[in-house]
Enzyme design. Structure first.
Site, PDB file in Angstrom:
ATOM      1  N   SER A 148       0.866  -1.190   0.000  1.00 17.44           N
ATOM      2  CA  SER A 148       0.000   0.000   0.000  1.00 17.44           C
ATOM      3  C   SER A 148       0.898   1.234   0.000  1.00 17.44           C
ATOM      4  O   SER A 148       2.048   1.162   0.446  1.00 17.44           O
ATOM      5  CB  SER A 148      -0.856   0.008   1.268  1.00 17.44           C
ATOM      6  OG  SER A 148      -1.425   1.291   1.466  1.00 17.44           O
ATOM      7  N   TYR A 161      -2.548  -1.161  10.500  1.00 18.81           N
ATOM      8  CA  TYR A 161      -2.432  -1.343   9.042  1.00 18.81           C
ATOM      9  C   TYR A 161      -1.102  -0.768   8.546  1.00 18.81           C
ATOM     10  O   TYR A 161      -0.370  -1.417   7.801  1.00 18.81           O
ATOM     11  CB  TYR A 161      -3.615  -0.638   8.370  1.00 18.81           C
ATOM     12  CG  TYR A 161      -3.691  -0.786   6.871  1.00 18.81           C
ATOM     13  CD1 TYR A 161      -4.095  -1.999   6.301  1.00 18.81           C
ATOM     14  CD2 TYR A 161      -3.394   0.275   6.010  1.00 18.81           C
ATOM     15  CE1 TYR A 161      -4.198  -2.136   4.921  1.00 18.81           C
ATOM     16  CE2 TYR A 161      -3.494   0.142   4.643  1.00 18.81           C
ATOM     17  CZ  TYR A 161      -3.902  -1.067   4.101  1.00 18.81           C
ATOM     18  OH  TYR A 161      -3.996  -1.204   2.731  1.00 18.81           O
TER      19      TYR A 161
HETATM   20  C1  BGC Z   1      -6.269   1.642   1.887  1.00 19.57           C
HETATM   21  C2  BGC Z   1      -7.454   2.474   1.499  1.00 19.57           C
HETATM   22  C3  BGC Z   1      -7.049   3.932   1.325  1.00 19.57           C
HETATM   23  C4  BGC Z   1      -5.882   4.026   0.372  1.00 19.57           C
HETATM   24  C5  BGC Z   1      -5.375   5.470   0.201  1.00 19.57           C
HETATM   25  C6  BGC Z   1      -5.149   1.868   0.910  1.00 19.57           C
HETATM   26  O1  BGC Z   1      -4.045   1.140   1.321  1.00 19.57           O
HETATM   27  O2  BGC Z   1      -6.628   0.279   1.883  1.00 19.57           O
HETATM   28  O3  BGC Z   1      -8.430   2.362   2.514  1.00 19.57           O
HETATM   29  O4  BGC Z   1      -8.131   4.667   0.809  1.00 19.57           O
HETATM   30  O5  BGC Z   1      -4.833   3.243   0.853  1.00 19.57           O
HETATM   31  O6  BGC Z   1      -5.178   6.107   1.405  1.00 19.57           O
END
Ligand code: BGC
Length: 260
Positions: A148, A161
């Site tokens: 991410s 996360y």
């Molecule tokens: C998350 C999303 C978020 C995006 C941008 C991703 O890793 O799962 O919930 O909107 O990042 O911030």
């Protein structure tokens, strides 16, 4: 076709980015193991799409495996079942991921564990089982982790996360060195805001969505297919000299700091 005759496992491929990746890999000639935790219907849907994406390419097939990628015994069984079914496994895409929204001081131990288990521990041990398989048959391989932008970028209210994705970044860097002598490459793909079920709440909140779009230079959310195309590259021999790095697929979100 870039992946003719290859076999790939995509975790969490009953929906969203995982499903798009499974379909794109099949379009490129790979057979695909579709993993799901709790949505067999989604996995069946992916299976049908994988088979039709394979089209005239009769070598392409799909296979579904139920496994909770947050549990070590499950991920080991998932790799074993994949190898048993197709005879080999060339490509591992660690895509399954979860997030929980809460103020830091409200995060429960069970939510922390759920996030870390799926996003980091499961990836660690799925990759370990995959590597053991490739070592046993003395063949190279490809590992692609769906990380991410939040492996770099803070995301308030998503502390666990962010910790899991930051950990994934270092895991990939570390393993790139350890696995290189085995001919196994490992890279991260780091999506920004993509139109998937993980973002359902956001997609239904015009105010939050509008604010987010202002931060995305390319002016739109990403689509699962935007992520899948870079996974194809990383799964193919075109990326043989690429390891230990992260590819951001975020419309420019990560570096878009603007002084107002
Ligand atoms: C998350 C999303 C978020 C995006 C941008 C991703 O890793 O799962 O919930 O909107 O990042 O911030």
């Amino acid at each position: 076709m870039k992946l003719a005759g290859k076999v790939a496992l995509v975790t969490g491929s009953s929906q969203g980015i995982g499903q798009a990746i499974a379909i794109r890999l099949a379009e490129e000639g790979a057979s695909v193991v579709i993993n799901y935790r709790s949505h067999p219907e989604g996995a069946e849907d992916t299976l049908l799409k994988v088979r039709s994406a394979g089209g005239q390419c009769h070598a392409v097939d799909g296979f579904t495996v139920q496994a909770d990628t947050g549990m070590v015994a499950d991920v080991q069984r998932m790799i074993d079942e994949s190898v048993d079914h197709f005879g080999t496994l060339d490509i591992l895409v660690n895509n399954a991921g979860i997030e929980k929204n809460a103020d830091f001081w409200q995060v429960t131990e069970s939510d922390y564990d759920a996030v870390m288990n799926v996003n980091l521990k499961g990836v660690f041990f799925a990759t370990q089982a995959f590597v053991k398989h490739r070592m046993a048959i003395q063949q190279p391989g490809k590992v692609i982790n769906i990380s991410s932008v939040h492996e770099e970028l803070p995301f308030p209210h998503f502390a666990a996360y962010c910790a899991s994705k930051g950990g994934l970044k270092m895991l990939t860097r570390n393993l790139s060195i350890e696995l290189a002598p085995l001919g196994i490459t490992i890279n991260n793909v780091a999506p920004g805001a993509i139109e998937t079920p993980i973002n359902t709440k956001l997609l239904n909140d015009p105010e939050k969505l509008g604010a987010l779009l202002k931060n995305i230079p390319l002016g739109r959310l990403g689509k699962p297919a935007d992520v899948a195309s870079i996974v194809v590259f990383l799964a193919s021999s075109e990326s043989d000299y690429v390891t230990g790095t992260t590819f951001f697929v975020d419309g420019g979100l990560l570096w878009n700091y603007q002084e107002q």
